[in-house]
Enzyme design. Structure first.
Site, mmCIF file in Angstrom:
data_model
loop_
_atom_site.group_PDB
_atom_site.id
_atom_site.type_symbol
_atom_site.label_atom_id
_atom_site.label_comp_id
_atom_site.label_asym_id
_atom_site.label_seq_id
_atom_site.Cartn_x
_atom_site.Cartn_y
_atom_site.Cartn_z
ATOM 1 C CB ILE A 121 -2.703 -7.137 -6.002
ATOM 2 C CG1 ILE A 121 -3.088 -8.012 -4.817
ATOM 3 C CG2 ILE A 121 -1.397 -7.539 -6.658
ATOM 4 C CD1 ILE A 121 -3.450 -9.451 -5.214
ATOM 5 C CD GLU A 122 -1.041 -0.433 -1.308
ATOM 6 O OE1 GLU A 122 -0.497 0.274 -0.444
ATOM 7 O OE2 GLU A 122 -1.784 0.043 -2.190
ATOM 8 C CB VAL A 123 -0.050 -4.819 1.876
ATOM 9 C CG1 VAL A 123 0.524 -5.403 3.178
ATOM 10 C CG2 VAL A 123 0.641 -3.504 1.568
#
Length: 274
Positions: free
Chosen positions: A159-161
């Site tokens: 799960i990115e940014v």
């Protein structure tokens, strides 16, 4: 005490119990350093995962590799590639493909990792390289997407940014692992690129990056030292300071005399023949 490489079951059992550490690295030197430091999980390019030396230098790091959906092709192509990668030493496969592809791999017992939030290969759909999930509606879509990945059979999702409140709430509501890159401490692993930690990132440095060393300055210093050493070598050759006696081999005196006599004889013979 030597560490044991965790299995998927081991990692899943750690959910909610402690934060894991995760790196993206690009060389065997970085792999060895990660092993010695005690990193838990790594994401590596396929050529590193397939290199037999990787397991020699990083035997206990759970290693993920993968292709984007733009590179891999059909679900069948993905499956063939994934099987080969696992046989060569990978422990899990990153898949940015459709849920249909993810489910296809998971049904064949491939340990699959999905990706939500800022997904570089799909960034055009979420507005480019920026945070995702900054409204309630967008945040709920992320929850739905993670749950869909869980239903499709993934054991983990990067799960990115994503806002920390959103990532934390999602992690608390799903059974799979969430690996946070710039999504805060409420997930199951903290994920950074080695170049962000070592201070060698080119161009834009992401908000979540934290440099712990300045390798860029060190590389510049080493390059300057290379140039200086090469210049000193040139100067020594021009002045006669190199080679010194310790750099060369000499004949014993009696062999020198025999050699010179032999040269003289061959010179006379050559002159006579000419």
């Amino acid at each position: 005490m030597m560490r044991r490489k965790p299995t998927v079951a081991d990692l899943r059992a750690l959910k909610g119990r402690r934060q894991l550490t995760m790196l993206r690295y690009f060389s065997l030197e970085e792999a060895g350093a990660a092993e010695q430091a005690g990193i838990d999980i790594a994401s590596v390019p396929p050529e590193i995962a397939a290199d037999p030396r990787h397991r020699e230098v990083a035997p206990s790091i759970f290693t993920m590799t993968g292709l984007t959906h733009l590179e891999a092709g059909t679900p069948e192509d993905y499956l063939r590639w994934s099987g080969d990668a696992l046989q060569k030493g990978a422990d899990a496969i990153y898949c940015s493909g459709s849920l249909r592809t993810v489910e296809y791999l998971a049904r064949e017992h491939i340990p699959v990792v999905g990706h939500v939030g800022l997904v570089p290969s799909r960034a055009t759909w979420t507005g480019g390289f920026k945070a995702v999930g900054k409204t309630a509606e967008a945040a709920l879509r992320l929850l739905d997407e993670v749950r869909a990945y869980e239903s499709a059979g993934t054991f983990a999702v990067e799960i990115e940014v994503v806002p920390v409140e959103v990532a934390t709430a999602i992690s608390e509501r799903v059974g799979i692992l969430l690996w946070s890159m710039g999504a805060g401490p409420g997930c199951d692993a903290q994920y950074l690129f080695a170049n962000d930690i070592l201070g060698t990132t080119e161009g834009h440095v992401p908000r979540h990056a934290k440099p712990y060393r300045d390798f860029r300055a060190e590389y510049a210093r080493l390059q300057a030292e290379r140039v200086a050493a090469f210049r000193e070598f040139i100067a020594d050759v021009e002045s006669g300071a190199y080679p010194e006696d310790r750099h060369i081999v000499r004949l014993p005196d009696d062999e020198i005399e025999a050699f010179m006599n032999g040269l003289e004889e061959r010179t006379v013979d050559a002159d006579a023949a000419g």
